[in-house]
Design a protein around this motif. Structure first.
Motif, PDB file in Angstrom:
ATOM      1  N   ALA A   4       0.071   8.174  13.946  1.00  0.00           N
ATOM      2  CA  ALA A   4      -0.262   7.255  12.742  1.00  0.00           C
ATOM      3  C   ALA A   4       0.526   7.241  11.941  1.00  0.00           C
ATOM      4  CB  ALA A   4      -1.546   8.872  12.185  1.00  0.00           C
ATOM      5  N   ILE A   5       1.538   8.132  11.672  1.00  0.00           N
ATOM      6  CA  ILE A   5       2.592   7.856  10.880  1.00  0.00           C
ATOM      7  C   ILE A   5       3.353   7.053  11.066  1.00  0.00           C
ATOM      8  CG2 ILE A   5       4.849   8.954   9.889  1.00  0.00           C
ATOM      9  CD1 ILE A   5       3.750  11.811  10.258  1.00  0.00           C
ATOM     10  N   LYS A   6       3.680   6.496  12.491  1.00  0.00           N
ATOM     11  CA  LYS A   6       4.278   5.457  12.693  1.00  0.00           C
ATOM     12  C   LYS A   6       3.540   4.203  12.433  1.00  0.00           C
ATOM     13  CE  LYS A   6       6.795   3.287  16.497  1.00  0.00           C
ATOM     14  NZ  LYS A   6       6.953   3.168  17.937  1.00  0.00           N
ATOM     15  N   ALA A   7       2.398   4.188  12.399  1.00  0.00           N
ATOM     16  CA  ALA A   7       1.200   3.009  11.907  1.00  0.00           C
ATOM     17  C   ALA A   7       1.325   2.810  10.625  1.00  0.00           C
ATOM     18  CB  ALA A   7      -0.010   3.315  12.793  1.00  0.00           C
ATOM     19  N   GLY A   8       1.761   3.736   9.975  1.00  0.00           N
ATOM     20  CA  GLY A   8       1.688   3.609   8.459  1.00  0.00           C
ATOM     21  C   GLY A   8       2.949   3.211   8.090  1.00  0.00           C
ATOM     22  N   ARG A   9       3.696   2.969   8.744  1.00  0.00           N
ATOM     23  CA  ARG A   9       5.124   2.730   7.862  1.00  0.00           C
ATOM     24  C   ARG A   9       5.135   1.221   7.796  1.00  0.00           C
ATOM     25  NH1 ARG A   9       9.181   5.772  12.423  1.00  0.00           N
ATOM     26  NH2 ARG A   9       8.666   7.873  11.483  1.00  0.00           N
ATOM     27  N   PRO A  10       5.586   0.544   6.796  1.00  0.00           N
ATOM     28  CA  PRO A  10       5.682  -0.656   6.355  1.00  0.00           C
ATOM     29  C   PRO A  10       6.435  -1.608   7.481  1.00  0.00           C
ATOM     30  CG  PRO A  10       6.463   0.503   4.592  1.00  0.00           C
ATOM     31  CD  PRO A  10       6.434   1.493   5.832  1.00  0.00           C
ATOM     32  N   GLY A  11       6.039  -2.649   7.922  1.00  0.00           N
ATOM     33  CA  GLY A  11       6.643  -3.539   8.752  1.00  0.00           C
ATOM     34  C   GLY A  11       7.444  -4.658   8.258  1.00  0.00           C
ATOM     35  N   PRO A  12       7.741  -5.479   8.944  1.00  0.00           N
ATOM     36  CA  PRO A  12       8.596  -6.807   8.644  1.00  0.00           C
ATOM     37  C   PRO A  12       7.885  -7.459   7.534  1.00  0.00           C
ATOM     38  CG  PRO A  12       8.629  -6.663  11.114  1.00  0.00           C
ATOM     39  CD  PRO A  12       7.722  -5.667  10.584  1.00  0.00           C
ATOM     40  N   ARG A  13       6.525  -7.540   7.670  1.00  0.00           N
ATOM     41  CA  ARG A  13       6.033  -8.406   6.708  1.00  0.00           C
ATOM     42  C   ARG A  13       5.905  -7.743   5.216  1.00  0.00           C
ATOM     43  NH1 ARG A  13       2.071 -12.317   6.003  1.00  0.00           N
ATOM     44  NH2 ARG A  13       0.308 -12.036   4.441  1.00  0.00           N
ATOM     45  N   ALA A  14       5.833  -6.543   5.311  1.00  0.00           N
ATOM     46  CA  ALA A  14       5.681  -5.698   4.056  1.00  0.00           C
ATOM     47  C   ALA A  14       7.157  -5.762   3.389  1.00  0.00           C
ATOM     48  CB  ALA A  14       5.499  -4.006   4.194  1.00  0.00           C
ATOM     49  N   TRP A  15       8.278  -5.671   4.193  1.00  0.00           N
ATOM     50  CA  TRP A  15       9.495  -5.949   3.765  1.00  0.00           C
ATOM     51  C   TRP A  15       9.923  -7.270   3.167  1.00  0.00           C
ATOM     52  CZ3 TRP A  15      13.462  -2.507   2.860  1.00  0.00           C
ATOM     53  CH2 TRP A  15      13.373  -1.547   3.602  1.00  0.00           C
ATOM     54  N   LEU A  16       9.149  -8.153   3.663  1.00  0.00           N
ATOM     55  CA  LEU A  16       9.375  -9.851   3.268  1.00  0.00           C
ATOM     56  C   LEU A  16       8.625  -9.797   1.807  1.00  0.00           C
ATOM     57  CD1 LEU A  16       8.861 -11.757   6.423  1.00  0.00           C
ATOM     58  CD2 LEU A  16      10.950 -11.608   5.208  1.00  0.00           C
ATOM     59  N   VAL A  17       7.468  -9.323   1.653  1.00  0.00           N
ATOM     60  CA  VAL A  17       6.679  -9.193   0.719  1.00  0.00           C
ATOM     61  C   VAL A  17       7.421  -8.349  -0.573  1.00  0.00           C
ATOM     62  CG1 VAL A  17       4.540  -8.201  -0.564  1.00  0.00           C
ATOM     63  CG2 VAL A  17       4.355  -9.263   1.732  1.00  0.00           C
ATOM     64  N   MET A  18       8.084  -7.370  -0.086  1.00  0.00           N
ATOM     65  CA  MET A  18       8.868  -6.535  -1.095  1.00  0.00           C
ATOM     66  C   MET A  18      10.228  -7.477  -1.635  1.00  0.00           C
ATOM     67  SD  MET A  18       9.052  -3.864  -2.905  1.00  0.00           S
ATOM     68  CE  MET A  18       8.017  -2.443  -1.941  1.00  0.00           C
ATOM     69  N   ILE A  19      10.593  -8.007  -0.760  1.00  0.00           N
ATOM     70  CA  ILE A  19      11.677  -8.911  -1.062  1.00  0.00           C
ATOM     71  C   ILE A  19      11.527 -10.140  -2.153  1.00  0.00           C
ATOM     72  CG2 ILE A  19      13.607 -10.445  -0.195  1.00  0.00           C
ATOM     73  CD1 ILE A  19      13.782  -8.399   2.069  1.00  0.00           C
ATOM     74  N   GLY A  20      10.312 -10.796  -1.534  1.00  0.00           N
ATOM     75  CA  GLY A  20       9.710 -12.027  -2.423  1.00  0.00           C
ATOM     76  C   GLY A  20       9.334 -11.503  -3.792  1.00  0.00           C
ATOM     77  N   CYS A  21       8.661 -10.160  -4.019  1.00  0.00           N
ATOM     78  CA  CYS A  21       8.606  -9.828  -5.138  1.00  0.00           C
ATOM     79  C   CYS A  21       9.867  -9.581  -6.257  1.00  0.00           C
ATOM     80  CB  CYS A  21       7.635  -8.512  -5.155  1.00  0.00           C
ATOM     81  SG  CYS A  21       6.040  -8.583  -4.662  1.00  0.00           S
ATOM     82  N   GLU A  22      10.776  -8.948  -5.596  1.00  0.00           N
ATOM     83  CA  GLU A  22      12.037  -8.772  -6.314  1.00  0.00           C
ATOM     84  C   GLU A  22      12.731 -10.076  -6.522  1.00  0.00           C
ATOM     85  OE1 GLU A  22      13.707  -5.763  -7.111  1.00  0.00           O
ATOM     86  OE2 GLU A  22      11.632  -4.983  -6.482  1.00  0.00           O
ATOM     87  N   ALA A  23      12.712 -11.110  -5.643  1.00  0.00           N
ATOM     88  CA  ALA A  23      13.199 -12.328  -6.062  1.00  0.00           C
ATOM     89  C   ALA A  23      12.388 -13.207  -7.203  1.00  0.00           C
ATOM     90  CB  ALA A  23      12.975 -13.450  -4.827  1.00  0.00           C
ATOM     91  N   LYS A  24      11.287 -12.936  -7.281  1.00  0.00           N
ATOM     92  CA  LYS A  24      10.414 -13.399  -8.293  1.00  0.00           C
ATOM     93  C   LYS A  24      10.787 -12.592  -9.817  1.00  0.00           C
ATOM     94  CE  LYS A  24       6.516 -14.798  -5.932  1.00  0.00           C
ATOM     95  NZ  LYS A  24       4.812 -14.626  -5.467  1.00  0.00           N
ATOM     96  N   MET A  25      11.047 -11.396  -9.633  1.00  0.00           N
ATOM     97  CA  MET A  25      11.639 -10.503 -10.885  1.00  0.00           C
ATOM     98  C   MET A  25      12.932 -11.217 -11.208  1.00  0.00           C
ATOM     99  SD  MET A  25       9.348  -8.389 -11.745  1.00  0.00           S
ATOM    100  CE  MET A  25      10.615  -6.915 -12.616  1.00  0.00           C
ATOM    101  N   VAL A  26      13.609 -11.365 -10.413  1.00  0.00           N
ATOM    102  CA  VAL A  26      14.863 -11.845 -10.642  1.00  0.00           C
ATOM    103  C   VAL A  26      15.038 -13.351 -11.312  1.00  0.00           C
ATOM    104  CG1 VAL A  26      17.275 -12.500  -9.891  1.00  0.00           C
ATOM    105  CG2 VAL A  26      16.320 -10.377  -9.101  1.00  0.00           C
ATOM    106  N   ALA A  27      14.179 -13.989 -10.686  1.00  0.00           N
ATOM    107  CA  ALA A  27      14.180 -15.693 -11.089  1.00  0.00           C
ATOM    108  C   ALA A  27      13.536 -15.622 -12.635  1.00  0.00           C
ATOM    109  CB  ALA A  27      13.177 -16.135 -10.314  1.00  0.00           C
TER     110      ALA A  27
END
Length: 255
Positions: A4-27
């Motif tokens: 269950a813990i493993k399933a709850g860990r953020p996957g690649p999609r979550a990382w991409l979303v996070m990076i995208g949000c950071e990029a918008k903040m910087v822009a």
């Protein structure tokens, strides 16, 4: 339980979303975009006309051996020491890191995403400076290209190490910018930011070469000239990376 813990860990999609949000903040941070990219380009254009005609060594011009290494170091330093810490201080001040600490999207994701976006911003600034220098002023690539790439990576790590210390000790975004500016200009003044270091006392010249800004300029200049890179400069950059990460790890607080 472990499944269950493993399933709850953020996957690649979550990382991409996070990076995208950071990029918008910087822009959205206009000043944060102009300073690391616009200021170095302005220095490059203002200095290149005369420096591109001065042959210094091995057929290389002052533009390639002095101006370009300085400009590229400014791009990396302003992003790592000034921009990145201000965002991290804002996240801590606003409680974002504290709230993320109780979710699968841990604060570490924010830190890593901000580093990724900062690296992308740095690469854009470096690419723009190299393109202008090459297309407008006939600047050539480094003689030792592999060495230059390795130095770039080491310089980024060192400057981000300094930036993490700034983020760790700054209580607010404004103080992060202020501390970052002081650190940037202090390191830059001893590293050739305001012109040649010949006017400085010999002791300060030596200190400047051991600090990350001066070590970066010297190491990149050697790569362009095809000269051996001084071990002292590489040791300086490596030590700054290690010390910066260690100090930030001890002092950094999520809230």
């Amino acid at each position: 339980m472990s499944t269950a813990i493993k399933a709850g860990r953020p996957g690649p999609r979550a990382w991409l979303v996070m990076i995208g949000c950071e990029a918008k903040m910087v822009a959205r941070d206009t000043a944060g975009l102009i300073v690391p990219i616009g200021l170095p380009l302005l220095i490059l254009v203002m200095s290149a006309s005369s420096a591109s005609d001065q042959i210094v060594a091995n057929g290389r011009t002052a533009l390639e051996l002095y101006v370009l290494p300085l400009v590229l170091t400014i791009v990396i330093a302003t992003t790592g020491i000034i921009n990145m810490p201000s965002f991290l201080a804002y996240y801590r001040r606003s409680g974002i890191l504290r709230r993320l600490a109780v979710t699968p999207a841990s604060p570490v994701m924010v830190l890593m995403a901000q580093v990724v976006v900062s690296v992308i911003q740095t690469v854009i600034g470096i690419t723009a400076a190299l393109a202008v220098a090459s297309l407008a002023f006939d600047a050539g690539p480094p003689t030792h290209l592999a060495t230059a790439l390795g130095v770039f990576v080491l310089v980024m790590a060192a400057m981000y190490g300094v930036g993490l210390i700034v983020a760790a000790v700054a209580p607010t975004p404004n103080s992060a910018v202020a501390i970052g500016l002081v650190a940037f200009f202090a390191l830059g003044a001893l590293g050739g930011l305001f012109g040649g270091r010949d006017a400085l006392p010999d002791a300060l010249v030596t200190v400047g070469e051991w600090l990350p800004f001066g070590a970066s300029v010297e190491a990149l200049g050697a790569a362009w000239a095809g000269a051996p890179t001084e071990p002292a400069h590489l040791v300086s950059l490596g030590a700054t990376t290690v010390v910066g990460g260690a100090v930030a790890g001890i002092l950094f607080r999520w809230e």
